[in-house]
Design an enzyme around this catalytic site. Structure first.
Site, mmCIF file in Angstrom:
data_model
loop_
_atom_site.group_PDB
_atom_site.id
_atom_site.type_symbol
_atom_site.label_atom_id
_atom_site.label_comp_id
_atom_site.label_asym_id
_atom_site.label_seq_id
_atom_site.Cartn_x
_atom_site.Cartn_y
_atom_site.Cartn_z
ATOM 1 C CG ASP A 126 33.905 42.283 44.271
ATOM 2 O OD1 ASP A 126 33.235 41.738 43.358
ATOM 3 O OD2 ASP A 126 33.460 42.424 45.432
ATOM 4 C CE1 TYR A 127 35.283 34.152 42.830
ATOM 5 C CE2 TYR A 127 34.315 34.547 40.661
ATOM 6 C CZ TYR A 127 34.853 33.684 41.589
ATOM 7 O OH TYR A 127 34.976 32.346 41.291
#
Length: 257
Positions: free
Chosen positions: A162-163
């Site tokens: 996600d990051y």
């Protein structure tokens, strides 16, 4: 059009500036004489204490960078307070995140909610600050947008899906914005780090991971937040006046860009 303005004549907005890496970026800018808007969301006491170290040259302002209206209000408040336009933005704010490989969402547990949270804070946040400060930069014929990235999209030693995806999207936005804004005298660049020793986000990282990364770098050590912050200053300074659309990796040589 002004091709370069010294750091000590700039008003700089640092998002997420009350703690972690942002705190070090703010300190470096204040050291060089800049006026700084220390943006925060939850770290009110730390942000105010940091602003108090440079009375008259810094102010702490709360705003959720993913909220366009709140960002516009913050920019208006800061520009009225200092009597000048914000001409430099450091997009550093990070949605709630911990670099803990054991607790990260894996391929089978990753959800759109994980991705959306990071995209909202990282990409939408940078878009909001850019659009809110753009009129002032255009009026000055000068601007610096400095986005904070990561070396993980080049070397995903730990797959924080996600990051990393959100930061990769921010790199694309960095490059496309540089084309759009260059004719206005505004440069857009990214500074990407690896694991830093130590920020709030990396506080959960095991010592063995720090040691492994240090052993893998030509410098044989992990980059500090202070060292990273100094690299950010380059893109705010007149020395970078002909550099735009670039991604500078500051990780001790671990990733060759």
């Amino acid at each position: 059009m002004t091709s370069a303005v010294p750091i000590n004549q700039q008003l700089v907005l640092v998002t997420g500036g009350g703690r972690g890496l942002g705190e070090h970026v703010v300190s470096a800018l204040l050291r060089e004489g800049a006026r700084v808007v220390v943006n925060f969301l939850n770290s009110a006491e730390r942000a105010q204490a940091l602003a108090d170290t440079a009375a008259g040259r810094a102010m702490a302002v709360r705003a959720d960078v993913s909220d366009a209206r709140a960002v516009r209000s913050m920019v208006e408040q800061a520009q009225e307070h200092f009597g000048m336009a914000i001409t430099t933005v450091v997009n550093n704010a990070l949605p709630a995140f911990s670099f803990n490989g054991d607790l990260r969402p894996h391929a089978d547990t990753l959800t759109w909610d994980h991705l959306h949270q990071q995209f909202q804070g990282i990409v939408q946040g940078a878009l909001n600050t850019t659009q809110a400060t753009l009129p002032g930069m255009e009026a000055m014929g000068f601007g610096r947008i400095i986005n904070i990235g990561t070396n993980l999209f080049q070397n995903p030693v730990v797959p924080y899906h996600d990051y990393t995806a959100a930061k990769a999207a921010l790199l694309s936005l960095t490059r496309t914005l540089s084309h759009d804004l260059g004719p206005k005298g505004i440069t857009v660049n990214m500074v990407s780090g690896g694991l830093l020793r130590t920020t709030d986000a990396s506080s959960a990282t095991p010592e063995d991971v720090f040691n492994l990364i240090a052993a893998s770098t030509p410098l044989r050590r992990v980059t500090t937040p202070e060292e990273f912050a100094d690299a950010v200053l380059f893109f705010a300074s007149p020395w970078s006046r002909s550099v735009t659309g670039q991604n500078l990796v500051v990780d001790g040589g671990l990733v060759k860009n």
